[in-house]
Design a protein around this motif. Structure first.
Motif, PDB file in Angstrom:
ATOM      1  N   UNK A 263       0.836  -1.207   0.000  1.00  0.00           N
ATOM      2  CA  UNK A 263       0.000   0.000   0.000  1.00  0.00           C
ATOM      3  C   UNK A 263       0.870   1.256   0.000  1.00  0.00           C
ATOM      4  N   UNK A 264       1.909   1.286   0.818  1.00  0.00           N
ATOM      5  CA  UNK A 264       2.754   2.481   0.916  1.00  0.00           C
ATOM      6  C   UNK A 264       3.538   2.706  -0.376  1.00  0.00           C
ATOM      7  N   UNK A 265       4.241   1.675  -0.827  1.00  0.00           N
ATOM      8  CA  UNK A 265       5.052   1.830  -2.039  1.00  0.00           C
ATOM      9  C   UNK A 265       4.158   2.051  -3.259  1.00  0.00           C
ATOM     10  N   UNK A 266       3.045   1.335  -3.339  1.00  0.00           N
ATOM     11  CA  UNK A 266       2.132   1.523  -4.462  1.00  0.00           C
ATOM     12  C   UNK A 266       1.528   2.916  -4.498  1.00  0.00           C
ATOM     13  N   UNK A 267       1.244   3.494  -3.327  1.00  0.00           N
ATOM     14  CA  UNK A 267       0.704   4.851  -3.290  1.00  0.00           C
ATOM     15  C   UNK A 267       1.737   5.866  -3.763  1.00  0.00           C
ATOM     16  N   UNK A 268       2.964   5.735  -3.297  1.00  0.00           N
ATOM     17  CA  UNK A 268       4.016   6.663  -3.726  1.00  0.00           C
ATOM     18  C   UNK A 268       4.280   6.545  -5.227  1.00  0.00           C
ATOM     19  N   UNK A 269       4.384   5.317  -5.705  1.00  0.00           N
ATOM     20  CA  UNK A 269       4.645   5.129  -7.132  1.00  0.00           C
ATOM     21  C   UNK A 269       3.458   5.566  -7.975  1.00  0.00           C
ATOM     22  N   UNK A 270       2.232   5.301  -7.507  1.00  0.00           N
ATOM     23  CA  UNK A 270       1.061   5.738  -8.256  1.00  0.00           C
ATOM     24  C   UNK A 270       0.981   7.248  -8.366  1.00  0.00           C
ATOM     25  N   UNK A 271       1.331   7.952  -7.300  1.00  0.00           N
ATOM     26  CA  UNK A 271       1.344   9.422  -7.364  1.00  0.00           C
ATOM     27  C   UNK A 271       2.428   9.915  -8.316  1.00  0.00           C
TER      28      UNK A 271
ATOM     29  N   UNK B  49       6.218   7.271 -19.063  1.00  0.00           N
ATOM     30  CA  UNK B  49       5.225   6.427 -19.725  1.00  0.00           C
ATOM     31  C   UNK B  49       5.774   5.034 -20.024  1.00  0.00           C
ATOM     32  N   UNK B  50       7.043   4.972 -20.408  1.00  0.00           N
ATOM     33  CA  UNK B  50       7.639   3.662 -20.689  1.00  0.00           C
ATOM     34  C   UNK B  50       7.773   2.839 -19.409  1.00  0.00           C
ATOM     35  N   UNK B  51       8.133   3.478 -18.317  1.00  0.00           N
ATOM     36  CA  UNK B  51       8.206   2.759 -17.049  1.00  0.00           C
ATOM     37  C   UNK B  51       6.827   2.249 -16.626  1.00  0.00           C
ATOM     38  N   UNK B  52       5.825   3.070 -16.848  1.00  0.00           N
ATOM     39  CA  UNK B  52       4.476   2.632 -16.479  1.00  0.00           C
ATOM     40  C   UNK B  52       4.021   1.464 -17.357  1.00  0.00           C
ATOM     41  N   UNK B  53       4.345   1.481 -18.647  1.00  0.00           N
ATOM     42  CA  UNK B  53       4.024   0.346 -19.508  1.00  0.00           C
ATOM     43  C   UNK B  53       4.737  -0.921 -19.053  1.00  0.00           C
ATOM     44  N   UNK B  54       5.960  -0.762 -18.565  1.00  0.00           N
ATOM     45  CA  UNK B  54       6.672  -1.929 -18.035  1.00  0.00           C
ATOM     46  C   UNK B  54       5.978  -2.484 -16.797  1.00  0.00           C
ATOM     47  N   UNK B  55       5.474  -1.602 -15.939  1.00  0.00           N
ATOM     48  CA  UNK B  55       4.743  -2.050 -14.753  1.00  0.00           C
ATOM     49  C   UNK B  55       3.469  -2.775 -15.158  1.00  0.00           C
ATOM     50  N   UNK B  56       2.757  -2.235 -16.138  1.00  0.00           N
ATOM     51  CA  UNK B  56       1.538  -2.888 -16.616  1.00  0.00           C
ATOM     52  C   UNK B  56       1.867  -4.254 -17.220  1.00  0.00           C
ATOM     53  N   UNK B  57       2.980  -4.341 -17.917  1.00  0.00           N
ATOM     54  CA  UNK B  57       3.380  -5.625 -18.486  1.00  0.00           C
ATOM     55  C   UNK B  57       3.654  -6.684 -17.430  1.00  0.00           C
ATOM     56  N   UNK B  58       4.098  -6.263 -16.255  1.00  0.00           N
ATOM     57  CA  UNK B  58       4.358  -7.223 -15.181  1.00  0.00           C
ATOM     58  C   UNK B  58       3.092  -7.844 -14.629  1.00  0.00           C
ATOM     59  N   UNK B  59       1.941  -7.256 -14.920  1.00  0.00           N
ATOM     60  CA  UNK B  59       0.681  -7.823 -14.434  1.00  0.00           C
ATOM     61  C   UNK B  59       0.398  -9.192 -15.023  1.00  0.00           C
TER      62      UNK B  59
ATOM     63  N   UNK C  60       5.136  -9.162  -6.173  1.00  0.00           N
ATOM     64  CA  UNK C  60       4.058  -9.509  -7.085  1.00  0.00           C
ATOM     65  C   UNK C  60       2.778  -8.719  -6.806  1.00  0.00           C
ATOM     66  N   UNK C  61       2.723  -8.030  -5.698  1.00  0.00           N
ATOM     67  CA  UNK C  61       1.561  -7.193  -5.434  1.00  0.00           C
ATOM     68  C   UNK C  61       1.718  -5.771  -5.926  1.00  0.00           C
ATOM     69  N   UNK C  62       2.939  -5.313  -6.127  1.00  0.00           N
ATOM     70  CA  UNK C  62       3.159  -3.920  -6.530  1.00  0.00           C
ATOM     71  C   UNK C  62       2.650  -3.582  -7.930  1.00  0.00           C
ATOM     72  N   UNK C  63       2.813  -4.410  -8.944  1.00  0.00           N
ATOM     73  CA  UNK C  63       2.291  -4.012 -10.265  1.00  0.00           C
ATOM     74  C   UNK C  63       0.813  -3.678 -10.257  1.00  0.00           C
ATOM     75  N   UNK C  64       0.012  -4.511  -9.643  1.00  0.00           N
ATOM     76  CA  UNK C  64      -1.423  -4.214  -9.583  1.00  0.00           C
ATOM     77  C   UNK C  64      -1.692  -2.976  -8.734  1.00  0.00           C
ATOM     78  N   UNK C  65      -0.953  -2.825  -7.638  1.00  0.00           N
ATOM     79  CA  UNK C  65      -1.154  -1.659  -6.773  1.00  0.00           C
ATOM     80  C   UNK C  65      -0.824  -0.366  -7.503  1.00  0.00           C
ATOM     81  N   UNK C  66       0.290  -0.346  -8.207  1.00  0.00           N
ATOM     82  CA  UNK C  66       0.681   0.865  -8.934  1.00  0.00           C
ATOM     83  C   UNK C  66      -0.310   1.168 -10.043  1.00  0.00           C
ATOM     84  N   UNK C  67      -0.728   0.142 -10.762  1.00  0.00           N
ATOM     85  CA  UNK C  67      -1.689   0.343 -11.845  1.00  0.00           C
ATOM     86  C   UNK C  67      -3.010   0.896 -11.315  1.00  0.00           C
ATOM     87  N   UNK C  68      -3.502   0.331 -10.231  1.00  0.00           N
ATOM     88  CA  UNK C  68      -4.784   0.771  -9.676  1.00  0.00           C
ATOM     89  C   UNK C  68      -4.711   2.191  -9.143  1.00  0.00           C
TER      90      UNK C  68
END
Length: 325
Positions: A136-144, A155-165, A199-207
């Motif tokens: 929750x903490x790391x995903x909130x910081x990265x999402x912001x 944008x490329x980093x975010x696409x890489x995170x989405x790809x990890x899903x 394995x929980x961070x990709x979904x957390x960051x995306x959401x």
């Protein structure tokens, strides 16, 4: 004069003649449009009547029946946990309704005396709470950061995170096991927590990135004009507005880690396993030991249920966020 007088009435009648039938025909046409049979209106009225009827008592009764059917396995597990082993082997759990004297708390007393199961509950809490808080903490910081901060390659980093899903957990079991064995955290609580966090961070960051991106830009710009920095902007503006999404993420992560058995079976310490592994070991050692498994499984359900109902309002708000503008 006679001609003029004759023309006067005649012209008046001539003017009134066409004008007279006009309103009458128009009113008749209006009445015809109201009373006429319009197929579209008929279909709409029929659909509205069906929707009104199904949205009433019939639909409520149907939904209640579906809910009872869905809860039947849980009710059966609860009643089985309150029956003695002899009664369990003799008949099904539904016999309780005709013989309520079968209900007893001996299984739970025996469960509390089983140190393997009780210690596993503590181990599960030690694993689940850090794994949920870190995600929750790391995903909130990265999402912001992905939503409102400018940095090279965002944008490329975010696409890489989405790809990890789409990366399944099973693919990473062998290489991560070798990595954890090399650095000395294999079969430790730290290793299990790190695996769940990774394995929980990709979904957390995306959401959270998608949720934070819906915050009005004018609100953030007004806070910056008041002298708020990025940290204060994140803690004072973004986090309060993102509370429902963060609560939903926390519930999802908590339930996933609490109910996990595959990762815990491979990476957890065999001497202090989580509750899912401990219950699986009870089956392996004693066969269908239902008098231990039933109360153990039901107790393991109580904590996730308590967490869900405690944050139910925030969970519903987070799920419905963005559906209504």
């Amino acid at each position: 004069m006679s001609t003029d007088s004759a023309d006067g009435p005649g012209s008046t009648a001539g003017r009134a003649g066409p004008a007279g039938p006009g309103p009458r025909s128009g009113s008749a046409g209006g009445a015809g449009s109201v009373t006429g049979h319009d197929p579209v209106s008929a279909r709409s009225s029929l659909a509205s009547r069906i929707a009104a009827r199904t949205g009433g008592g019939v639909m409520r009764v149907f939904l209640v029946l579906v809910g009872l059917f869905w809860l039947m396995p849980t009710v059966g597990l609860l009643l089985s946990s309150l029956r003695s082993p002899a009664d369990i082997n003799a008949s099904g759990w539904w016999e309780v309704f005709t013989a309520p004297a079968q209900l007893t708390t001996e299984n739970y007393e025996r469960l509390l005396q089983n140190e393997t199961v009780t210690d596993s509950l503590l181990s599960t809490v030690v694993i689940t709470v850090p794994a949920t808080v870190l995600v929750v903490v790391i995903g909130s910081l990265a999402g912001y950061a992905f939503a409102w901060m400018e940095f090279p390659g965002r944008d490329w980093w975010f696409l890489a995170v989405v790809g990890l899903l789409v990366v399944p957990v099973q693919v990473a079991l062998v290489p991560v096991s070798k990595l954890f064995g090399t650095i000395g955290i294999f079969e430790t609580t730290t290793g299990v927590v790190l695996f769940h966090v990774a394995f929980g961070l990709p979904f957390a960051i995306f959401l959270l990135r998608n949720f934070f991106a819906e915050i009005p830009r004018e609100l953030l710009e007004a806070a910056r004009l008041d002298g708020a920095g990025e940290i204060r902007l994140f803690t004072r503006v973004v986090l309060p507005l993102g509370g429902p999404a963060i609560a939903s993420l926390g519930i999802f992560q908590f339930l996933w880690v609490w109910n996990d058995m595959l990762v815990a079976l491979i990476f957890a310490d065999s001497e202090s396993p989580p509750v899912t592994v401990a219950l699986q070991q009870q089956v392996r050692q004693f066969g269908n030991n239902i008098d231990v498994l039933a109360p153990g499984a039901f107790v393991s359900m109580l904590i996730p249920l308590a967490v869900f109902f405690a944050f139910q309002r925030q969970f519903v708000s987070g799920v419905m966020a963005g559906a209504v503008k």
